[in-house]
Design a protein around this motif. Structure first.
Motif, PDB file in Angstrom:
ATOM      1  N   PRO A  74      26.144   3.276 -12.354  1.00 12.53           N
ATOM      2  CA  PRO A  74      25.917   4.723 -12.726  1.00 12.53           C
ATOM      3  C   PRO A  74      26.855   5.538 -11.878  1.00 12.53           C
ATOM      4  CG  PRO A  74      23.960   3.761 -11.400  1.00 12.53           C
ATOM      5  CD  PRO A  74      25.146   2.737 -11.748  1.00 12.53           C
ATOM      6  N   GLY A  75      27.176   6.960 -12.526  1.00 10.70           N
ATOM      7  CA  GLY A  75      28.297   7.646 -11.778  1.00 10.70           C
ATOM      8  C   GLY A  75      29.795   7.165 -11.484  1.00 10.70           C
ATOM      9  N   GLY A  76      30.076   6.020 -12.460  1.00  8.51           N
ATOM     10  CA  GLY A  76      31.286   5.335 -12.164  1.00  8.51           C
ATOM     11  C   GLY A  76      32.294   6.247 -12.834  1.00  8.51           C
ATOM     12  N   GLY A  77      33.430   5.655 -13.157  1.00 10.76           N
ATOM     13  CA  GLY A  77      34.664   6.246 -13.863  1.00 10.76           C
ATOM     14  C   GLY A  77      35.649   6.699 -13.003  1.00 10.76           C
ATOM     15  N   GLY A  78      36.337   7.653 -13.339  1.00  9.74           N
ATOM     16  CA  GLY A  78      37.224   8.165 -12.447  1.00  9.74           C
ATOM     17  C   GLY A  78      38.564   7.147 -12.499  1.00  9.74           C
ATOM     18  N   LYS A  79      39.154   7.160 -11.171  1.00  9.85           N
ATOM     19  CA  LYS A  79      40.350   6.564 -11.154  1.00  9.85           C
ATOM     20  C   LYS A  79      40.381   5.460 -10.020  1.00  9.85           C
ATOM     21  CE  LYS A  79      43.540   9.654 -13.310  1.00  9.85           C
ATOM     22  NZ  LYS A  79      44.826  10.356 -13.181  1.00  9.85           N
ATOM     23  N   PRO A  80      41.120   4.314  -9.922  1.00 11.84           N
ATOM     24  CA  PRO A  80      41.051   3.361  -8.576  1.00 11.84           C
ATOM     25  C   PRO A  80      41.858   4.397  -7.601  1.00 11.84           C
ATOM     26  CG  PRO A  80      42.548   2.520 -10.244  1.00 11.84           C
ATOM     27  CD  PRO A  80      41.849   3.921 -11.102  1.00 11.84           C
ATOM     28  N   SER A  81      42.086   3.784  -6.498  1.00  9.88           N
ATOM     29  CA  SER A  81      42.662   4.089  -5.289  1.00  9.88           C
ATOM     30  C   SER A  81      43.548   3.030  -4.739  1.00  9.88           C
ATOM     31  CB  SER A  81      42.102   5.220  -4.402  1.00  9.88           C
ATOM     32  OG  SER A  81      40.922   4.299  -3.954  1.00  9.88           O
ATOM     33  N   GLY A  82      44.159   3.390  -3.690  1.00 14.67           N
ATOM     34  CA  GLY A  82      44.649   2.310  -2.604  1.00 14.67           C
ATOM     35  C   GLY A  82      45.752   1.233  -3.426  1.00 14.67           C
ATOM     36  N   ASP A  83      45.620  -0.151  -3.247  1.00 15.31           N
ATOM     37  CA  ASP A  83      46.698  -1.006  -3.437  1.00 15.31           C
ATOM     38  C   ASP A  83      46.506  -1.358  -4.943  1.00 15.31           C
ATOM     39  OD1 ASP A  83      47.499  -1.442  -0.950  1.00 15.31           O
ATOM     40  OD2 ASP A  83      46.337  -3.307  -0.643  1.00 15.31           O
ATOM     41  N   LEU A  84      45.241  -1.204  -5.473  1.00 12.56           N
ATOM     42  CA  LEU A  84      44.839  -1.434  -6.683  1.00 12.56           C
ATOM     43  C   LEU A  84      45.584  -0.283  -7.752  1.00 12.56           C
ATOM     44  CD1 LEU A  84      43.635  -3.007  -9.284  1.00 12.56           C
ATOM     45  CD2 LEU A  84      41.431  -1.434  -8.670  1.00 12.56           C
ATOM     46  N   ALA A  85      45.398   0.870  -7.450  1.00 17.88           N
ATOM     47  CA  ALA A  85      46.114   2.143  -8.169  1.00 17.88           C
ATOM     48  C   ALA A  85      47.666   1.985  -8.027  1.00 17.88           C
ATOM     49  CB  ALA A  85      45.873   3.368  -7.281  1.00 17.88           C
ATOM     50  N   LYS A  86      48.143   1.413  -7.045  1.00 22.43           N
ATOM     51  CA  LYS A  86      49.693   1.114  -6.752  1.00 22.43           C
ATOM     52  C   LYS A  86      50.221   0.075  -7.623  1.00 22.43           C
ATOM     53  CE  LYS A  86      50.051   2.635  -1.943  1.00 22.43           C
ATOM     54  NZ  LYS A  86      49.867   1.819  -0.604  1.00 22.43           N
ATOM     55  N   ALA A  87      49.103  -1.023  -7.995  1.00 28.25           N
ATOM     56  CA  ALA A  87      49.670  -2.308  -8.869  1.00 28.25           C
ATOM     57  C   ALA A  87      49.688  -1.794 -10.027  1.00 28.25           C
ATOM     58  CB  ALA A  87      48.602  -3.401  -8.356  1.00 28.25           C
ATOM     59  N   ILE A  88      48.348  -0.784 -10.585  1.00 27.50           N
ATOM     60  CA  ILE A  88      48.219  -0.500 -11.813  1.00 27.50           C
ATOM     61  C   ILE A  88      49.520   0.362 -12.123  1.00 27.50           C
ATOM     62  CG2 ILE A  88      46.999   1.084 -13.366  1.00 27.50           C
ATOM     63  CD1 ILE A  88      44.510  -0.440 -12.218  1.00 27.50           C
ATOM     64  N   ASP A  89      49.823   1.261 -11.290  1.00 27.51           N
ATOM     65  CA  ASP A  89      50.916   2.220 -11.535  1.00 27.51           C
ATOM     66  C   ASP A  89      51.954   1.593 -11.896  1.00 27.51           C
ATOM     67  OD1 ASP A  89      49.170   4.584 -11.572  1.00 27.51           O
ATOM     68  OD2 ASP A  89      50.036   5.071  -9.547  1.00 27.51           O
TER      69      ASP A  89
END
Ligand code: MN
Length: 203
Positions: free
Chosen positions: A91-106
């Motif tokens: 509940p209240g999830g969503g948004g964007k990842p951060s850190g290493d995961l965000a870098k790997a996705i980008d």
């Protein structure tokens, strides 16, 4: 050691309005429970395979005897997939990842929005029943793909990070034939902390 149905980590109505309470009750208590029951039934005379974790069993799916391979592909696969699915939502999830995961996705997909579009398209375009998955391989490479039925990324020696269930049982009560509407809503309940934990553990 037989498989067990894990409890939902939140209330049945916790993902409202994006995923409705009745869908969650039937999905967890009936559908997931049936995968557990049928997987245990297939394993009851196979103690050597029954002692494996569900992940190891799926990684070694080709080593299973013909007599139980399809039952376990479907039902151990279903057990594993749903066990991940409940945890990567909140509940209240969503948004964007951060850190290493965000870098790997980008670096893999160009941007978070491009990744989101790709996973949504893979899930929306999966013909019939199946899942959209974000996976990571042994080298840390991310990949998005649609998978049929209850096929598990573990069967391809990939680690599943994000899975979105597009079986009709996951959305039909609320969204009927509108799978894209369900997918748009689903992004509001993704639990990026849990996905980041899975990514870190896979490395
Ligand atoms: Mn399901």
């Amino acid at each position: 050691m037989a498989y067990e149905l894990p409890p939902l980590p939140y209330d049945y109505n916790a993902l409202e309005p994006h995923i409705d309470e009745q869908t969650m009750r039937i999905h967890h208590d009936k559908h997931h429970n049936a995968y557990v029951t049928k997987a245990n039934d297939a394993l009851k005379d196979h103690a050597d395979f029954a002692k494996l974790s569900v992940e190891d069993l799926l990684r070694g799916i080709d080593k299973l005897p013909d007599s139980i391979r399809t039952a376990l592909r479907n039902n151990a696969g279903g057990h594993s997939n749903h066990s991940i699915f409940w945890k990567i939502m909140k509940p209240g999830g969503g948004g964007k990842p951060s850190g290493d995961l965000a870098k790997a996705i980008d670096s893999t997909f160009g941007s978070f929005d491009a990744f989101k579009e790709k996973l949504t398209a893979a899930a929306a375009g999966q013909f019939g029943s199946g899942w959209g998955w974000l996976t990571v391989d042994k080298g840390g490479k991310l990949q998005v793909a649609g998978y049929p039925n209850q096929d598990s990324p573990y069967m391809q020696n990939l680690t599943p990070l994000v899975g979105v269930d597009v079986w009709e049982h996951a959305y039909y009560l609320k969204y009927q034939n509108r799978r894209p509407d369900y997918l748009n809503a689903w992004w509001n309940v993704i639990n990026w902390d849990e996905v980041a934990k899975r990514f870190a553990a896979a490395k």
